[in-house]
Design a protein around this motif. Structure first.
Motif, PDB file in Angstrom:
ATOM      1  N   SER A 102       0.654  -1.387   0.354  1.00  0.00           N
ATOM      2  CA  SER A 102      -0.081   0.150  -0.181  1.00  0.00           C
ATOM      3  C   SER A 102       0.630   1.485   0.018  1.00  0.00           C
ATOM      4  N   ALA A 103       2.119   1.035   0.456  1.00  0.00           N
ATOM      5  CA  ALA A 103       2.649   2.328   0.394  1.00  0.00           C
ATOM      6  C   ALA A 103       3.397   2.802  -0.292  1.00  0.00           C
ATOM      7  N   LEU A 104       3.945   1.435  -1.357  1.00  0.00           N
ATOM      8  CA  LEU A 104       4.368   1.798  -1.793  1.00  0.00           C
ATOM      9  C   LEU A 104       3.365   1.724  -3.488  1.00  0.00           C
ATOM     10  N   ALA A 105       1.847   1.632  -3.658  1.00  0.00           N
ATOM     11  CA  ALA A 105       1.812   1.386  -4.663  1.00  0.00           C
ATOM     12  C   ALA A 105       1.444   3.043  -6.048  1.00  0.00           C
ATOM     13  N   ASP A 106       0.664   2.307  -6.648  1.00  0.00           N
ATOM     14  CA  ASP A 106       0.754   4.553  -7.486  1.00  0.00           C
ATOM     15  C   ASP A 106      -0.602   5.155  -6.773  1.00  0.00           C
ATOM     16  N   ILE A 119       1.237   8.990 -10.629  1.00  0.00           N
ATOM     17  CA  ILE A 119       2.133   8.274  -9.785  1.00  0.00           C
ATOM     18  C   ILE A 119       3.137   7.591  -9.317  1.00  0.00           C
ATOM     19  N   ARG A 120       4.418   6.769  -9.630  1.00  0.00           N
ATOM     20  CA  ARG A 120       4.894   5.551  -9.549  1.00  0.00           C
ATOM     21  C   ARG A 120       5.844   6.190  -8.608  1.00  0.00           C
ATOM     22  N   ARG A 121       6.028   5.275  -7.169  1.00  0.00           N
ATOM     23  CA  ARG A 121       7.174   5.553  -6.279  1.00  0.00           C
ATOM     24  C   ARG A 121       8.371   4.401  -7.131  1.00  0.00           C
ATOM     25  N   GLU A 122       9.125   5.475  -7.153  1.00  0.00           N
ATOM     26  CA  GLU A 122      10.369   4.046  -7.810  1.00  0.00           C
ATOM     27  C   GLU A 122      11.737   4.302  -6.957  1.00  0.00           C
ATOM     28  N   PRO A 123      12.866   3.203  -6.776  1.00  0.00           N
ATOM     29  CA  PRO A 123      13.486   3.078  -5.841  1.00  0.00           C
ATOM     30  C   PRO A 123      14.570   4.536  -5.966  1.00  0.00           C
ATOM     31  N   LEU A 124      15.588   4.381  -4.957  1.00  0.00           N
ATOM     32  CA  LEU A 124      16.510   5.707  -5.419  1.00  0.00           C
ATOM     33  C   LEU A 124      17.324   5.027  -6.012  1.00  0.00           C
ATOM     34  N   GLY A 125      17.881   3.303  -5.219  1.00  0.00           N
ATOM     35  CA  GLY A 125      19.029   3.398  -6.127  1.00  0.00           C
ATOM     36  C   GLY A 125      19.679   2.451  -5.035  1.00  0.00           C
ATOM     37  N   THR A 450      10.828   8.559   2.165  1.00  0.00           N
ATOM     38  CA  THR A 450      12.680   8.996   1.507  1.00  0.00           C
ATOM     39  C   THR A 450      12.846   8.200   1.060  1.00  0.00           C
ATOM     40  N   LEU A 451      12.527   6.781   0.836  1.00  0.00           N
ATOM     41  CA  LEU A 451      13.106   5.838   0.229  1.00  0.00           C
ATOM     42  C   LEU A 451      13.230   5.473  -1.504  1.00  0.00           C
ATOM     43  N   THR A 452      12.574   6.639  -1.878  1.00  0.00           N
ATOM     44  CA  THR A 452      12.052   5.865  -3.236  1.00  0.00           C
ATOM     45  C   THR A 452      11.709   7.756  -3.897  1.00  0.00           C
ATOM     46  N   ARG A 453      11.144   8.249  -4.799  1.00  0.00           N
ATOM     47  CA  ARG A 453      11.863   9.009  -5.967  1.00  0.00           C
ATOM     48  C   ARG A 453       9.978   8.762  -6.610  1.00  0.00           C
ATOM     49  N   PRO A 454       9.708  10.177  -6.963  1.00  0.00           N
ATOM     50  CA  PRO A 454       7.892  10.085  -7.536  1.00  0.00           C
ATOM     51  C   PRO A 454       8.002  10.478  -8.698  1.00  0.00           C
TER      52      PRO A 454
END
Length: 465
Positions: A102-106, A119-125, A450-454
């Motif tokens: 749910s936290a990472l859902a679009d 808006i998709r949550r993408e990992p930072l790296g 803080t661990l993903t970017r929109p």
């Protein structure tokens, strides 16, 4: 600087473990492997990521019988409390795994005809986690598990005082079968850590430590356009209102002040008590404090172990002496704690009254088994004193009045407001702070931000001429 690391145990001053710092070649290879592994990992479905992370938690819990005495030898916590750290570790890890879908859902805005928008949550790296010694499993897991669940790779630098904890994490992920390169524990000195931050190959740094350390992190990160999460400690206050349940409050605030020998960023360091309750509160508080058993943390009868280093204990002794020199009174006779000895990490708990905010013990972080207690006339005075600090991590209110607690909480500059509890992290709530306590947040849904970017998708699928 020598390449050899010697872990000196606070229990008896002996060398408990010896290791070597990672070579620069090892560090470079680990960063390369993390970047490569993360590019594949971010395409792994969340359910598969969760399976790996749950398996790692299971593997860590299977080591519990070894971990409790290891913690005692490394940082001095009594073995009777060792299982508590792993219970908290599991609670936080499982919660962050379970809320990930749910936290990472679009995120979908209101529908718009002819468009698909989200808006998709993408990992930072790669996330670089720098963890402290005082709660070595709990503080590290706050970042490690959600970083991996979000699709990132993780490099862990654990404190040299608890270097075996980093090795335990690596063992757990290895036993879980996590793909190679996604998690790596590296023993690094300060210069190496700074070079990793400035390498351009990590995209987020999560640091828990001192204000001085936080400033060093900001310096190393300057100009590199990466994320920086800082949790830098506290001078956490408690306010006991006139309507508080006295017995319950005393029991919990004594524990909140002295658990882990006071070496907790969210431990209670100063207490303000409504004058109506002050005398009885102080009497009961001191009486319960005198029941603590200071001694060998490997003895199950011990309730208060040594501080992590003799120098840390000496710092607290100096704070106590400074306060007494300026008129404070000490209620605990340290000589009744036979293990207490100047020049050692063994320090008796201390309760100070007749204190004020001209004394460092009421303004500067102690990080040890000492607490100052002041009487206050009303809510307004209590809030003013609670806010008179460079820190703002947690604050606790002891009252039967829920609405009063909410109103007072709004007025207190802090990251977390507690009512009738303290020194606890609820993984469903954001762990954050204000002022010199730092910036950013871990845990809860907010921790995933803080661990993903929109990344926004604005797709027009109907075209009319």
């Amino acid at each position: 600087m020598t390449n050899e690391v010697k872990l000196i145990s606070p229990v008896d001053g002996r060398v408990y473990a010896e290791r070597h710092y990672a070579s620069d070649q090892t560090v470079a290879a680990a960063l390369d492997a993390a970047g490569h592994a993360q590019r594949a990992w971010k395409r792994v479905p969340l359910a598969e990521r969760a399976a790996y992370c749950h398996a790692a938690v299971d593997a860590m819990l299977a080591m519990r019988e070894e971990i409790a005495p290891e913690l005692a030898w490394q940082m001095g916590r009594p073995v009777r409390y060792g299982a508590g750290e792993l219970r908290g570790f599991e609670e936080r890890a499982r919660h962050m795994i379970d809320i990930a879908p749910s936290a990472l859902a679009d995120i979908h805005p209101e529908p718009k005809s002819g468009f698909r928008r989200y808006i998709r949550r993408e990992p930072l790296g790669t996330v670089f986690v720098i963890a402290p010694w005082n709660y070595p499993y709990l503080t590290a897991v706050n970042s490690i598990i959600p970083a991996l669940m979000a699709g990132n790779a993780v490099i862990l630098k654990h404190a040299t005082q608890t270097l075996l904890v980093g090795e335990r994490f690596e063992q757990a992920f290895r036993e879980a079968g996590l793909p190679p390169g996604l998690f790596r524990n590296l023993l690094l000195d300060h210069d190496q850590a700074a070079r990793v931050i400035g390498s351009g190959r990590v995209q987020q740094v999560n640091f828990t430590g001192s204000v001085e350390g936080g400033r060093a992190m900001e310096g190393a990160a300057s100009g590199h356009f990466l994320g920086l999460g800082l949790e830098l400690g506290g001078k956490d206050p408690a306010y006991v209102r006139a309507d508080a349940d006295l017995a319950f409050t005393v029991e919990n605030l004594v524990d909140g002040s002295f658990f882990n020998s006071g070496q907790s960023c969210c431990g209670i360091e100063r207490i303000y008590v409504a004058r109506k309750l002050y005398s009885e509160f102080v009497e009961r508080f001191a009486e319960l404090t005198r029941t603590y058993v200071l001694g060998d943390p490997l003895d199950k009868a011990t309730t208060l172990g040594p501080m992590v280093k003799a120098s840390s204990a000496d710092f607290v002794r100096a704070q106590i002496a400074q306060a007494i020199g300026h008129g404070a009174r000490a209620l605990i006779d340290a000589t009744t704690f036979t293990a207490d000895a100047i020049g050692t990490p063994y320090l008796a708990p201390q309760v100070l009254i007749d204190v004020d905010h001209s004394m460092s013990v009421m303004r500067e972080e102690s990080f040890g088994p000492v607490v100052g207690i002041m009487a206050v006339e009303n809510d307004e005075q209590a809030v003013k004193l609670m806010n008179d600090s460079a820190y703002g991590l947690t604050a606790s209110l002891w009252t039967r009045d829920l609405e009063a607690a909410e109103d007072l909480g709004d007025a207190i500059a802090t990251g977390t407001v507690y009512m009738n509890r303290c020194d606890y992290l609820d993984p469903a709530l954001a762990w954050t702070g204000v002022k010199h306590t730092g910036r950013g947040a871990t845990l809860s849904r907010v921790g995933y931000e803080t661990l993903t970017r929109p990344k926004s998708f604005h797709l027009r699928h109907e075209i009319t001429s």
